[in-house]
Design an enzyme around this catalytic site. Structure first.
Site, PDB file in Angstrom:
ATOM      1  N   SER A 134       0.851  -1.189   0.000  1.00  0.00           N
ATOM      2  CA  SER A 134       0.000   0.000   0.000  1.00  0.00           C
ATOM      3  C   SER A 134       0.883   1.233   0.000  1.00  0.00           C
ATOM      4  CB  SER A 134      -0.891   0.002   1.245  1.00  0.00           C
ATOM      5  OG  SER A 134      -1.508   1.256   1.439  1.00  0.00           O
TER       6      SER A 134
ATOM      7  N   TYR B  68      -1.995   0.446  10.644  1.00  0.00           N
ATOM      8  CA  TYR B  68      -1.935  -0.073   9.275  1.00  0.00           C
ATOM      9  C   TYR B  68      -0.641   0.349   8.593  1.00  0.00           C
ATOM     10  CZ  TYR B  68      -3.441  -1.077   4.473  1.00  0.00           C
ATOM     11  OH  TYR B  68      -3.540  -1.561   3.195  1.00  0.00           O
TER      12      TYR B  68
END
Length: 258
Positions: free
Chosen positions: A138, A151
Site C-alpha cells: 500500500s 496499518y
C-alpha cells in the site's frame, strides 16, 4: 500451464488478480479462509475457460500455510508466481488511543502472514528457475497519515520485508516486486476496517470521482508478473487520478465545469 498462487483471493484485489492471471494463462491456486467464496471463484474462472484450484488457507497459521505448500507441490506444473495479497486494516484510531489487539492483528496478517507464505513457497518458486513474488502492499507502506498508525506500521513492515528479500535473493532466479495501491474501492476493505459500518466505509470514498477498482490493481499485478523474467519492477505505485498524495484527494468532478 505455470502455477500462480494468490492469497487473500476470496474477494477484492485477490479475486480480481486470480481472474486476470487465469486469463493470462496461469493455473491459479486461490487461497483464503472462506472456502465457499473460493469455490465460487474457481467455478467462475473455469466457466470462463481458465484453470483454477481452491486451497483454503489462513496465513496466520503455520499449519495452514504448510498445507497450502503441500497441496501446491502435488500439482503437475511448476510454481512460478506468488501474489502475497492477504492483508487488511482495522480501525482508524489515533496512536494515543490505539487498540493493541487491532495492531497485533494487522501485523500478524500483513507482515507475519506474508513471511509464512513466502518461506513456505520460496523453494518451489526457486526450483522453477523463473519465480516471481508480488507483494501487494500500500502507499501506507511509505507514507503515514492520521489514524493510520497501525496499518501504516504493518505496511511499512511489509515494505521492509520486501526490500530485504530482494537483496537476499540477488543472484537467484526469483524476482521480488512490490505493488503499492492508493485509494482502492473494493467490497470489503473499508467495511472490515470499520467492522461492518457501511455508512462509515462509504464516507471514505464520498465525492471522489473514480477511485481505483480491484480490477485496476489486478491489471498492474498481471503486467508486472508477465514482463520478461530479466525485468524486475521493484515498486509500482498506483493511485487514482483524484488522489495526488496520501493526504490530497480531489472531491467532485474532474475536468468539467460545475
Amino acid at each position: 500451464m505455470p502455477i500462480a498462487i494468490v492469497t487473500g483471493a476470496s474477494s477484492g484485489i485477490g479475486a480480481a488478480s486470480a481472474r486476470r492471471l487465469a486469463a493470462e494463462g496461469f493455473t491459479v491456486v486461490v487461497a483464503a479462509r472462506r472456502a465457499d467464496r473460493l469455490d465460487e471463484l474457481v467455478t467462475e474462472i473455469t466457466d470462463a475457460g481458465g484453470a483454477a484450484v481452491a486451497v483454503p488457507c489462513d496465513v496466520t497459521s503455520d499449519e495452514s500455510v504448510a498445507e497450502l505448500a503441500e497441496a501446491v507441490a502435488d500439482l503437475a506444473e511448476p510454481v512460478t508466481l506468488l501474489v502475497n495479497n492477504a492483508g487488511g486494516a482495522l480501525g482508524l484510531d489515533p496512536v494515543e488511543k490505539g487498540s493493541v489487539a487491532d495492531w497485533q492483528w494487522m501485523y500478524e496478517v500483513n507482515v507475519l502472514g506474508t513471511l509464512r507464505v513466502t518461506k513456505a513457497l520460496l523453494p518451489q518458486l526457486e526450483a522453477s528457475e523463473a519465480g516471481t513474488i508480488v507483494m501487494v502492499s500500500s502507499t501506507a507502506g511509505f507514507i503515514v497519515y492520521e489514524g493510520g498508525g497501525g496499518y501504516s506500521a504493518a505496511k511499512h513492515g511489509m515494505t521492509a520485508l520486501t526490500g530485504t528479500l530482494r537483496l537476499e535473493l540477488a543472484g537467484r532466479p526469483v524476482r521480488v516486486i512490490e505493488v503499492d495501491p492508493g485509494m482502492v474501492r473494493t467490497d470489503e476493505f473499508a467495511k472490515v476496517r470499520f467492522r461492518g459500518d457501511e455508512a462509515r466505509a462509504a464516507a471514505v470514498y464520498e465525492g471522489v470521482e473514480m477511485p481505483l477498482t480491484a480490477d485496476d490493481v489486478a491489471d498492474c499485478i498481471a503486467w508486472c508478473a508477465t514482463r520478461p523474467q530479466h525485468v524486475n519492477v521493484d515498486r509500482l505505485v498506483v493511485r487514482p487520478l483524484a488522489q495526488a498524495a496520501q493526504h490530497k484527494v480531489a472531491k467532485g468532478p474532474i475536468g468539467r465545469q460545475s
